[in-house]
Design an enzyme around this catalytic site. Structure first.
Site, short mmCIF file in Angstrom:
data_model
loop_
_atom_site.label_atom_id
_atom_site.label_comp_id
_atom_site.label_asym_id
_atom_site.label_seq_id
_atom_site.Cartn_x
_atom_site.Cartn_y
_atom_site.Cartn_z
N ARG A 140 39.36 33.59 30.39
CA ARG A 140 38.09 33.27 32.58
C ARG A 140 36.56 33.81 32.46
O ARG A 140 36.77 35.00 31.57
CB ARG A 140 39.29 33.95 32.78
N VAL A 168 50.52 31.28 28.19
CA VAL A 168 51.72 31.08 28.38
C VAL A 168 52.13 29.45 28.25
O VAL A 168 51.44 28.97 29.92
CB VAL A 168 52.00 32.19 29.66
N ASP A 223 45.71 34.96 46.23
CA ASP A 223 45.58 33.84 45.67
C ASP A 223 47.02 33.75 45.39
O ASP A 223 47.90 33.64 44.31
CB ASP A 223 44.61 33.50 44.47
N ASN A 267 49.31 29.06 41.11
CA ASN A 267 48.76 30.31 39.99
C ASN A 267 49.99 30.34 39.73
O ASN A 267 49.97 31.60 39.01
CB ASN A 267 48.34 30.78 41.20
#
Length: 353
Positions: A65, A122, A226, A231
């Site tokens: 990220r 994952v 979030d 997500n």
């Protein structure tokens, strides 16, 4: 909603080479990076990269990220990747939330042009945002029982996080606690995101919050921020990875619950407006709150207020996203600035309550 949303202006080949050079410093001269790509179905703020890292005779599939480049019109004014890295570890180790295993945090912008974090990838299925999962796909086509099992598991993730005690020191990077501080932070975000353009609909919604402020709030807890199914990575309708912690905050439990409920309503509304049935029996307020109360003993309160707040928060974000698309020539600027809010009809309805 079926167009890919641009989140980066960086070249993938250059990023792969620079990531490999950085990894060799971290783990050894034999390190290699391959298969670098970006996601296409989810993600609007941080830049996300998938790649395989190989060193010392082993391979690890990774996700990085990155804070976005300034020329990419960032969604948020700052990106505290250190806090996200620490939150994933705490959620995994203290709350039992299946956050991905956090591998490295790099604060130096030198290697990739911006700070970044790396976590394990994952495998599983994620309900997509583009096109929304309400329009088709594995979750849309699932049995009502499997969808209910997935819904309960998602509520369970939020409940587990909220029920875990964290020390003030562990949460210090998340800012001042409490609902009032949270709303003031959103006002500041609105001013940053749209300072040169007033959106009357969103300002009316802020005024509505003041007029309907709850008489009391429950205890402040760590909120994921979030909290939505887009997500989460699933296998057999079971969560195996909880992603995207950049909106985490300390505040009332209802912040996460209302966001999870509203985000489904957002996608469901888009789907119905296109003449499709969507998934009308999913993520309904009463069922979500009842399950949460069963798991925690806490009865969510003032959910009309928090639903409006969730719609307002998402409105600020969506208008910023649409202005980014305008910047890249993907959308024209509407005559009415309130049309930058894709779900303006929902907010207008909520304002009549």
């Amino acid at each position: 909603m079926t167009q890919e949303i641009r989140t980066s202006t960086r070249d993938l080949d250059e990023l792969r080479d620079r990531t490999a050079a950085w990894l060799r410093v971290r783990v050894g001269d034999d390190a290699e990076v391959s298969g670098m790509s970006r996601p296409s179905g989810n993600g609007m703020s941080s830049e996300t990269l998938f790649f395989t890292a190989a060193w010392a005779g082993r391979e690890t599939r990774c996700v990085a990220r990155l804070a976005p480049a300034r020329e990419a019109v960032p969604m948020f004014p700052s990106y505290d990747l250190r806090a996200q890295f620490d939150l994933m570890r705490m959620a995994r180790e203290k709350a039992g939330v299946p956050a991905p295993r956090a591998l490295w945090y790099e604060p130096d912008p030198g290697p990739l042009g911006t700070p970044f974090l790396v976590m394990e990838c994952v495998d599983g299925e994620v309900p997509p945002d583009v096109a929304p999962y309400t329009m088709g796909g594995w979750l849309h086509d699932a049995s009502p029982g499997d969808r209910a099992r997935l819904q309960d598991a998602c509520v369970g993730i939020v409940a587990a996080l909220h029920e875990t005690a964290f020390s003030p020191g562990e949460l210090t990077r998340l800012g001042a606690p409490g609902l009032r501080a949270h709303v003031e932070t959103q006002r500041a975000y609105y001013a940053w995101a749209h300072g040169d353009l007033r959106l009357p609909l969103l300002e009316r919604a802020f005024d509505w919050l003041v007029a309907h402020w709850p008489g009391a709030t429950g205890p402040d807890v760590l909120n994921w921020g979030d909290a939505r199914i887009g997500n989460i990575v699933f296998r057999d309708f079971t969560p195996v990875a909880v992603l995207d912690w950049e909106m985490a905050a300390v505040g009332p439990r209802e912040l996460d619950l209302s966001w999870m409920i509203f985000m489904h309503r957002f996608f469901q509304d888009i789907t119905v407006r296109m003449g499709l049935p969507g998934i009308p029996d999913f993520m309904q307020r009463d069922a979500v709150c009842q399950k949460y109360q069963e798991l925690t003993g806490y009865e969510p309160r003032d959910m009309d207020f928090y639903e409006m707040y969730a719609a307002l928060r998402h409105g600020v974000i969506m208008a910023r996203l649409w202005r980014r698309r305008i910047h890249f020539g993907e959308q024209p600027m509407p005559d009415d600035p309130d049309d930058l809010v894709l779900h303006r009809a929902i907010i207008e309805e909520l304002l009549t309550r």
